[in-house]
Design an enzyme around this catalytic site. Sequence first.
Site, mmCIF file in Angstrom:
data_model
loop_
_atom_site.group_PDB
_atom_site.id
_atom_site.type_symbol
_atom_site.label_atom_id
_atom_site.label_comp_id
_atom_site.label_asym_id
_atom_site.label_seq_id
_atom_site.Cartn_x
_atom_site.Cartn_y
_atom_site.Cartn_z
ATOM 1 N N PHE A 1 -12.178 -19.911 13.929
ATOM 2 C CA PHE A 1 -13.043 -19.115 13.056
ATOM 3 C C PHE A 1 -12.246 -17.988 12.415
ATOM 4 O O PHE A 1 -11.316 -17.440 13.021
ATOM 5 C CB PHE A 1 -14.199 -18.502 13.855
ATOM 6 C CG PHE A 1 -15.237 -19.497 14.288
ATOM 7 C CD1 PHE A 1 -16.381 -19.703 13.532
ATOM 8 C CD2 PHE A 1 -15.083 -20.218 15.464
ATOM 9 C CE1 PHE A 1 -17.348 -20.606 13.936
ATOM 10 C CE2 PHE A 1 -16.043 -21.124 15.882
ATOM 11 C CZ PHE A 1 -17.179 -21.322 15.111
ATOM 12 N N THR B 1 -12.901 -24.869 17.850
ATOM 13 C CA THR B 1 -13.053 -24.517 16.442
ATOM 14 C C THR B 1 -12.395 -23.164 16.198
ATOM 15 O O THR B 1 -12.561 -22.234 16.982
ATOM 16 C CB THR B 1 -14.536 -24.467 16.021
ATOM 17 O OG1 THR B 1 -15.096 -25.777 16.144
ATOM 18 C CG2 THR B 1 -14.683 -24.021 14.573
#
Length: 277
Positions: free
Chosen positions: A178, A176
């Site tokens: 960020f 992921t």
Amino acid sequence: MFGLKVAIQGELGSNSHMATVEMLGSRELEIIACTVSAQVLAKVIAGEVDAAVLPIENSLHGSVAEHYDLLLDLPVHIERESLLRIRHNVIVMPGVKLQEIRRVMSHPVALSQCRRFLASHPEWEVVPFYDTAGSVKRLMGESLRDVAGIAPVLAATEYGAEVVVAAIEDHVENYTRFHLVRRDGAAFEEPAGDENKMSLAFAIEHRPGTLVAALQRLAEAGVDLTKIESRPVPGSPWEYVFYVDVRFDSAEKAETALTALRDHCRMVKVLGRYRAA
């Protein structure tokens, strides 16, 4: 710098919590857990926190559309980015054995990324929950000995639980991305001068060929288009705002790209310039 307050969406022990710690290093942090992303950025704008850390894209699940909309609409900017390897773990109360589990809770995205492991345990009831770390907080708070949460290892540490099975995700290459987001006009420190990535939002006239022309201008400026995403314009059916990430090897090329887009588009917003993760 010490004593930073950083807001995240989700509970303490979540992947956003882990990303914040990894991104900001060993400095002293106060993590402020929020229920929804709009609340996270409201705290940033009000000055209640120094920054926010929000997920923008997962390598398997795709983009977080709501966060693109918030970055466009609010007076905030991206200051940094990071990549976090996502690891899902079966977490239980201390001393609970795998064979005692009857129900498993987690965020729907986490559950979908662990399908093979969950399919190997048809005896478990699988229950969607609002947050990965929140599932561990719940089972510990209510002493649920027949319930497991699927969450990051930090959730076990945060709430005094135990990992009974580690790394149950279907795909190892699960990351992921960020963003560290700050209020406009605020920064942790002076820019390092090593920025090589820029996130932009732009809107074009609704005519044939305008998107192709915009992308051609970016190519001619010498920047590398690494991502493009479209989002509908509220109240204007079938019209879109385009979000792009570009890489560049000089500040001059970045400025050339911006000038070219502004000459062609009816709206351009720089969402942030930062060092690529």
